[in-house]
Write a protein that holds these residues in place. Structure first.
Motif, mmCIF file in Angstrom:
data_model
loop_
_atom_site.group_PDB
_atom_site.id
_atom_site.type_symbol
_atom_site.label_atom_id
_atom_site.label_comp_id
_atom_site.label_asym_id
_atom_site.label_seq_id
_atom_site.Cartn_x
_atom_site.Cartn_y
_atom_site.Cartn_z
ATOM 1 N N SER A 231 3.018 11.116 -5.982
ATOM 2 C CA SER A 231 3.635 11.692 -7.184
ATOM 3 C C SER A 231 2.719 12.732 -7.826
ATOM 4 C CB SER A 231 4.000 10.600 -8.181
ATOM 5 O OG SER A 231 2.848 9.992 -8.713
ATOM 6 N N ILE A 232 1.405 12.528 -7.741
ATOM 7 C CA ILE A 232 0.472 13.524 -8.288
ATOM 8 C C ILE A 232 0.435 14.757 -7.389
ATOM 9 C CG2 ILE A 232 -1.971 13.999 -8.740
ATOM 10 C CD1 ILE A 232 -2.162 11.009 -9.612
ATOM 11 N N LEU A 233 0.363 14.546 -6.069
ATOM 12 C CA LEU A 233 0.295 15.677 -5.139
ATOM 13 C C LEU A 233 1.548 16.544 -5.179
ATOM 14 C CD1 LEU A 233 -1.281 14.149 -1.903
ATOM 15 C CD2 LEU A 233 -2.289 15.839 -3.414
ATOM 16 N N THR A 234 2.688 15.925 -5.418
ATOM 17 C CA THR A 234 3.946 16.664 -5.335
ATOM 18 C C THR A 234 4.545 17.004 -6.700
ATOM 19 O OG1 THR A 234 5.225 14.623 -5.136
ATOM 20 C CG2 THR A 234 4.494 15.677 -3.096
ATOM 21 N N SER A 235 3.779 16.829 -7.757
ATOM 22 C CA SER A 235 4.272 17.169 -9.085
ATOM 23 C C SER A 235 4.596 18.665 -9.130
ATOM 24 C CB SER A 235 3.215 16.823 -10.128
ATOM 25 O OG SER A 235 3.633 17.224 -11.407
ATOM 26 N N CYS A 236 5.834 19.008 -9.406
ATOM 27 C CA CYS A 236 6.314 20.397 -9.474
ATOM 28 C C CYS A 236 6.057 21.163 -8.177
ATOM 29 C CB CYS A 236 5.685 21.130 -10.645
ATOM 30 S SG CYS A 236 6.094 20.423 -12.234
ATOM 31 N N MET B 152 0.825 -1.192 0.000
ATOM 32 C CA MET B 152 0.000 0.000 0.000
ATOM 33 C C MET B 152 0.878 1.268 0.000
ATOM 34 S SD MET B 152 -3.256 -0.668 -0.001
ATOM 35 C CE MET B 152 -4.246 0.492 0.880
ATOM 36 N N HIS B 153 1.968 1.193 0.770
ATOM 37 C CA HIS B 153 2.856 2.354 0.851
ATOM 38 C C HIS B 153 3.484 2.635 -0.515
ATOM 39 C CE1 HIS B 153 6.338 4.801 2.133
ATOM 40 N NE2 HIS B 153 5.496 5.213 3.075
ATOM 41 N N THR B 154 3.925 1.594 -1.200
ATOM 42 C CA THR B 154 4.535 1.754 -2.518
ATOM 43 C C THR B 154 3.518 2.300 -3.512
ATOM 44 O OG1 THR B 154 6.018 -0.081 -2.059
ATOM 45 C CG2 THR B 154 5.792 0.567 -4.361
ATOM 46 N N PHE B 155 2.295 1.809 -3.439
ATOM 47 C CA PHE B 155 1.239 2.309 -4.324
ATOM 48 C C PHE B 155 0.979 3.791 -4.055
ATOM 49 C CE2 PHE B 155 -3.232 3.237 -5.227
ATOM 50 C CZ PHE B 155 -3.266 2.922 -6.587
ATOM 51 N N TYR B 156 0.903 4.178 -2.788
ATOM 52 C CA TYR B 156 0.694 5.585 -2.438
ATOM 53 C C TYR B 156 1.813 6.449 -3.002
ATOM 54 C CZ TYR B 156 1.003 9.904 0.195
ATOM 55 O OH TYR B 156 1.140 11.221 0.538
ATOM 56 N N ARG B 157 3.074 6.023 -2.786
ATOM 57 C CA ARG B 157 4.206 6.816 -3.259
ATOM 58 C C ARG B 157 4.210 6.939 -4.776
ATOM 59 N NH1 ARG B 157 9.291 7.269 -0.557
ATOM 60 N NH2 ARG B 157 9.339 8.930 -2.064
ATOM 61 N N GLY B 158 3.828 5.857 -5.466
ATOM 62 C CA GLY B 158 3.866 5.861 -6.929
ATOM 63 C C GLY B 158 2.708 6.594 -7.581
ATOM 64 N N THR B 159 1.586 6.697 -6.900
ATOM 65 C CA THR B 159 0.426 7.339 -7.523
ATOM 66 C C THR B 159 0.061 8.645 -6.822
ATOM 67 O OG1 THR B 159 -1.073 5.995 -6.185
ATOM 68 C CG2 THR B 159 -0.539 5.181 -8.386
ATOM 69 N N THR B 160 -0.506 8.537 -5.653
ATOM 70 C CA THR B 160 -1.046 9.711 -4.968
ATOM 71 C C THR B 160 0.036 10.739 -4.672
ATOM 72 O OG1 THR B 160 -2.692 8.260 -3.975
ATOM 73 C CG2 THR B 160 -2.477 10.455 -3.051
ATOM 74 N N SER C 39 4.896 14.659 5.439
ATOM 75 C CA SER C 39 3.967 15.751 5.158
ATOM 76 C C SER C 39 4.402 16.447 3.878
ATOM 77 C CB SER C 39 3.948 16.748 6.316
ATOM 78 O OG SER C 39 5.163 17.457 6.355
ATOM 79 N N LEU C 40 3.483 17.153 3.255
ATOM 80 C CA LEU C 40 3.813 17.885 2.036
ATOM 81 C C LEU C 40 4.870 18.948 2.302
ATOM 82 C CD1 LEU C 40 0.325 18.294 0.343
ATOM 83 C CD2 LEU C 40 2.192 16.803 -0.335
ATOM 84 N N GLN C 41 4.836 19.551 3.483
ATOM 85 C CA GLN C 41 5.832 20.570 3.809
ATOM 86 C C GLN C 41 7.231 19.956 3.902
ATOM 87 O OE1 GLN C 41 4.928 22.979 7.187
ATOM 88 N NE2 GLN C 41 6.598 24.386 6.777
ATOM 89 N N LYS D 76 -3.702 23.124 3.857
ATOM 90 C CA LYS D 76 -4.426 22.306 4.827
ATOM 91 C C LYS D 76 -5.264 21.244 4.114
ATOM 92 C CE LYS D 76 -7.512 22.750 8.787
ATOM 93 N NZ LYS D 76 -8.281 23.677 9.623
ATOM 94 N N THR D 77 -5.920 21.628 3.036
ATOM 95 C CA THR D 77 -6.723 20.694 2.258
ATOM 96 C C THR D 77 -5.862 19.585 1.661
ATOM 97 O OG1 THR D 77 -8.274 22.458 1.717
ATOM 98 C CG2 THR D 77 -8.343 20.495 0.333
ATOM 99 N N LEU D 78 -4.724 19.960 1.103
ATOM 100 C CA LEU D 78 -3.824 18.967 0.530
ATOM 101 C C LEU D 78 -3.255 18.037 1.607
ATOM 102 C CD1 LEU D 78 -1.968 21.255 -2.005
ATOM 103 C CD2 LEU D 78 -3.469 19.345 -2.568
ATOM 104 N N GLN D 79 -2.917 18.596 2.762
ATOM 105 C CA GLN D 79 -2.375 17.779 3.844
ATOM 106 C C GLN D 79 -3.437 16.818 4.378
ATOM 107 O OE1 GLN D 79 0.869 17.623 4.569
ATOM 108 N NE2 GLN D 79 0.350 15.942 5.912
ATOM 109 N N ARG D 80 -4.687 17.218 4.322
ATOM 110 C CA ARG D 80 -5.780 16.342 4.750
ATOM 111 C C ARG D 80 -5.806 15.074 3.888
ATOM 112 N NH1 ARG D 80 -10.791 19.117 3.881
ATOM 113 N NH2 ARG D 80 -9.755 20.797 5.004
ATOM 114 N N THR D 81 -5.509 15.201 2.606
ATOM 115 C CA THR D 81 -5.434 14.043 1.715
ATOM 116 C C THR D 81 -4.332 13.094 2.169
ATOM 117 O OG1 THR D 81 -6.160 15.445 -0.106
ATOM 118 C CG2 THR D 81 -5.160 13.339 -0.683
#
Length: 129
Positions: A11-16, A1-9, A49-51, A30-35
């Motif tokens: 990578s999309i959240l942190t694109s650029c 599950m962790h690998t799937f999260y890193r490869g999909t979610t 965290s995204l930060q 805050k909204t993005l961190q909630r995801t």
């Protein structure tokens, strides 16, 4: 599950992320961190965290630009004569203050000491044999 999260979610959240995260509003962050928090609950393991991801990638990108004299933004990330800090630029607006270049200058300058700049690979020499 962790690998799937890193490869999909992730990578999309942190694109650029180095480009857009500095200009995000607090409510957007805050909204993005909630995801990310929801993904932690599903996976059952702590996630960065995204930060934290932003800081890591920003520092890496800033140092690579500062160490590459051929990069178009290299002139903005020049070291002071002491070699201990990056030269700061004056800004008048918060929009410019939150841009990539200014974030890239402030982040390494906030560290106790600058990490070593990456060196460029040297060009191969032709020996003529």
């Amino acid at each position: 599950m962790h690998t799937f999260y890193r490869g999909t979610t992730e990578s999309i959240l942190t694109s650029c992320i180095t480009v857009w995260y500095g200009g995000c509003t607090a409510s957007c962050r805050k909204t993005l961190q909630r995801t990310v928090k929801e993904a932690e609950k599903i996976i059952g393991a702590p996630l960065l965290s995204l930060q934290d991801i932003y800081r890591t990638r920003m520092a890496r990108k800033a140092l690579s630009i500062a160490g590459d004299p051929t990069h178009p933004n290299h002139c903005f990330l020049s070291l002071l004569p002491s070699g201990t800090r990056i030269r700061s630029l004056q800004v008048r607006t918060s929009r410019l203050r939150d841009s990539f270049i200014h974030q890239a200058i402030r982040m390494p300058n906030s560290l106790p000491a600058l990490p070593p700049l990456p060196s460029l690979p040297s060009a191969p020499t032709y020996s003529g044999h």
